[in-house]
Design an enzyme around this catalytic site. Structure first.
Site, PDB file in Angstrom:
ATOM      1  N   PRO A 106       0.493  -1.285  -0.043  1.00 59.61           N
ATOM      2  CA  PRO A 106      -0.032   0.000   0.022  1.00 59.61           C
ATOM      3  C   PRO A 106       0.762   1.252  -0.034  1.00 59.61           C
ATOM      4  CG  PRO A 106      -0.793  -1.519   1.492  1.00 59.61           C
ATOM      5  CD  PRO A 106       0.340  -2.022   1.210  1.00 59.61           C
ATOM      6  N   HIS A 331      18.564   1.678  29.146  1.00 62.98           N
ATOM      7  CA  HIS A 331      18.028   0.618  28.082  1.00 62.98           C
ATOM      8  C   HIS A 331      18.495   1.297  26.747  1.00 62.98           C
ATOM      9  CE1 HIS A 331      15.275  -2.295  26.540  1.00 62.98           C
ATOM     10  NE2 HIS A 331      15.337  -1.538  25.272  1.00 62.98           N
ATOM     11  N   GLU A 332      18.195   2.504  26.470  1.00 67.45           N
ATOM     12  CA  GLU A 332      18.245   3.150  25.214  1.00 67.45           C
ATOM     13  C   GLU A 332      19.847   3.371  24.837  1.00 67.45           C
ATOM     14  OE1 GLU A 332      16.269   3.301  22.780  1.00 67.45           O
ATOM     15  OE2 GLU A 332      14.843   2.694  23.908  1.00 67.45           O
TER      16      GLU A 332
END
Length: 492
Positions: A106, A331-332
């Protein structure tokens, strides 16, 4: 005219029966019910054909307005030459094309290509969606198909043209495999009528009609629809590559004021996997962001934020607690650090600002690649696992924030296995049980987890520094991250 004659005849019959002494009340009641039923069916379009609004080439939609699809456009142009040079084809005894199928994801420009085809061939253009032909009432869809082809011929004659293009979007709704709908046969009757109409498009017709169908699920189409003589050409409209994305961005920003710092090539590299519709939305969102900031021009930061918005969604107002923010920063920081170590220069932005379903994210710019080695896939695995490994290293445990990372890690491990790149060698995916697949994937992930843990341990000070900087500034650019890596500085 026929309606007036029928109404006059019915009224005359009622008057005659009334003079003969018959009780006409039941007939009046029955007639009233028939009129109401007729009105309801007519209102829903069951008795009359849908009126299709034609598109004429004077609206100046051409192939020059389509970016990033050079191969598909060239293939479509070659097919349309059969329509433009119909006189030469007739003299050579060549049968004209009856249908062209555009297939692809799409948002890649299939509808725009069909409109440009009408301009290119100077043909009358009619557009419809596959769902418009499917109704509960049997025979309605087939009637609409007949009406569509009849109207195409009429419009071409009125416009003084001998060619018309019928565009049917979402063709899989109308042209699905026969027998797959067990509830009723309306789908099959409608498809049968389309097959008959396309078979009837002979060289002797005064108006040559070309059917262009668009679908993102060609696997669902009936084989009879795909055979030569119906859809003679299949054109794949794929997602654009980096050069294609750059061309599309230039098209959609040509009418917008761009600042001197705008680098569309950088945006094109950061939008791997974006369709033309996504890129149009990026340009539009960037203009909206510039307007909100009262900026007279669109700047690079507006485009970068627009990419984030299209990819992940709008920023959310809910703020995590201080403990959650630090965990998120760790974490990042793990993702960003390992990404730069595995693929230097790839990170463009790392942030702990929540957006959509993501509490934080690390974005990379990657070169387009369609073939991957085991080393590359293992590198991507390490990047996925780095967030949880960083939490383990600095916080002593991990959280549910790694859920999507683990899902992607399992997917990558399975790609390694089914591609014959694992220690199992070449395998038949269907012959592997779920337990065997799980054990093999778990072993691959376990090895990479160990490597990520060792890598982060070697750069623990950097990891803490990046996490602290993220906690203070919320967002770091790729250049800032790389400067920290280069200097080895630890944020205080």
């Amino acid at each position: 005219m026929l309606k007036e004659l029928a109404a006059g005849g019915a009224l005359g019959l009622l008057i005659f029966l009334l003079f003969q002494g018959y009780d006409v009340a039941p007939l009046l009641l029955l007639g009233g019910m028939g009129v109401v039923l007729y009105w309801l069916l007519d209102k829903k379009g069951m008795l009359t054909a849908r009126s299709y609004a034609p598109y004429y080439p004077r609206q100046n939609i051409s192939f020059e307005d389509i970016g990033g699809q050079a191969a598909a456009v060239q293939e479509l142009k070659e097919a349309l030459e059969f329509l433009r040079r119909s006189d030469q084809l007739h003299s050579m005894g060549i049968r004209p094309l009856k249908g062209i199928l555009l297939s692809g994801p799409p948002g890649t420009g299939k509808t725009l290509m069909a409109r440009a085809a009408a301009t290119y061939t100077d043909a009358v253009f009619l557009a419809a969606s596959g769902s418009e032909f499917i109704e509960v009432y049997a025979g309605v869809g087939a009637q609409r198909i007949r009406s569509l082809f009849r109207e195409a011929r009429c419009l071409a004659r009125r416009a003084g043209k001998n060619r018309a293009i019928i565009f049917i979007d979402e063709l899989e709704v109308l042209g699905g495999k026969r027998g797959s709908h067990s509830s009723h046969l309306e789908y099959d009757q409608t498809l049968n009528q389309l097959l008959v109409e396309m078979d009837g498009l002979g060289t002797g017709e005064d108006t040559q009609i070309l059917v262009i169908g668009a679908t993102n699920r060609p696997d669902l189409l009936d084989p009879a629809l795909l055979r030569p003589g119906r859809f003679d050409r299949h054109v794949k409209v794929e997602l654009p590559d980096r050069e294609g994305r750059l061309e599309i961005l230039r098209l959609h920003t040509s009418n917008k004021p761009l600042g001197p710092d705008v680098n569309l090539e950088s945006i094109a590299r950061e939008t791997f996997g974006f369709s033309g519709a996504h890129l149009e939305s990026v340009a539009n969102e960037a203009a909206i962001l510039a307007l909100r900031a009262n900026s007279p021009v669109i700047r690079q930061k507006h485009l970068q934020e627009a990419v984030d918005k299209v990819m992940l969604g709008e920023k959310i107002g809910r703020k995590p607690s201080k403990e959650e923010l630090y965990r998120l920063a760790v974490h990042e920081a793990g993702h960003a650090l390992v990404a730069e170590l595995v693929q230097p220069g790839s990170v463009t932005r790392v942030t702990i600002a929540s957006r959509g379903q993501a509490l934080g994210y690390t974005r990379q710019k990657l070169d387009d690649a369609y073939l991957y080695t085991r080393e590359h896939l293992e590198g991507q695995l390490r990047i996925c696992l780095a967030g949880a490994a960083a939490e383990d290293l600095l916080l002593g445990n991990r959280s549910t924030g790694s859920l999507n990372d683990f899902k992607e890690a399992v997917r990558l491990a399975k790609v390694i296995i089914v591609s014959g790149l694992s220690d199992l060698g070449v395998v038949d995916e269907e012959c592997l049980s779920k337990e065997q697949m799980h054990r093999a994937a778990a072993e691959i992930i376990k090895v990479q987890e160990k490597k990520v843990g060792e890598l982060l341990l070697q750069h623990r000070d950097l990891l803490e520094g990046i996490a602290g900087r993220l906690l203070r500034e919320e967002t770091l650019k790729g250049e800032t991250l790389r400067s920290l890596l280069t200097t080895g500085a630890r944020a205080s």
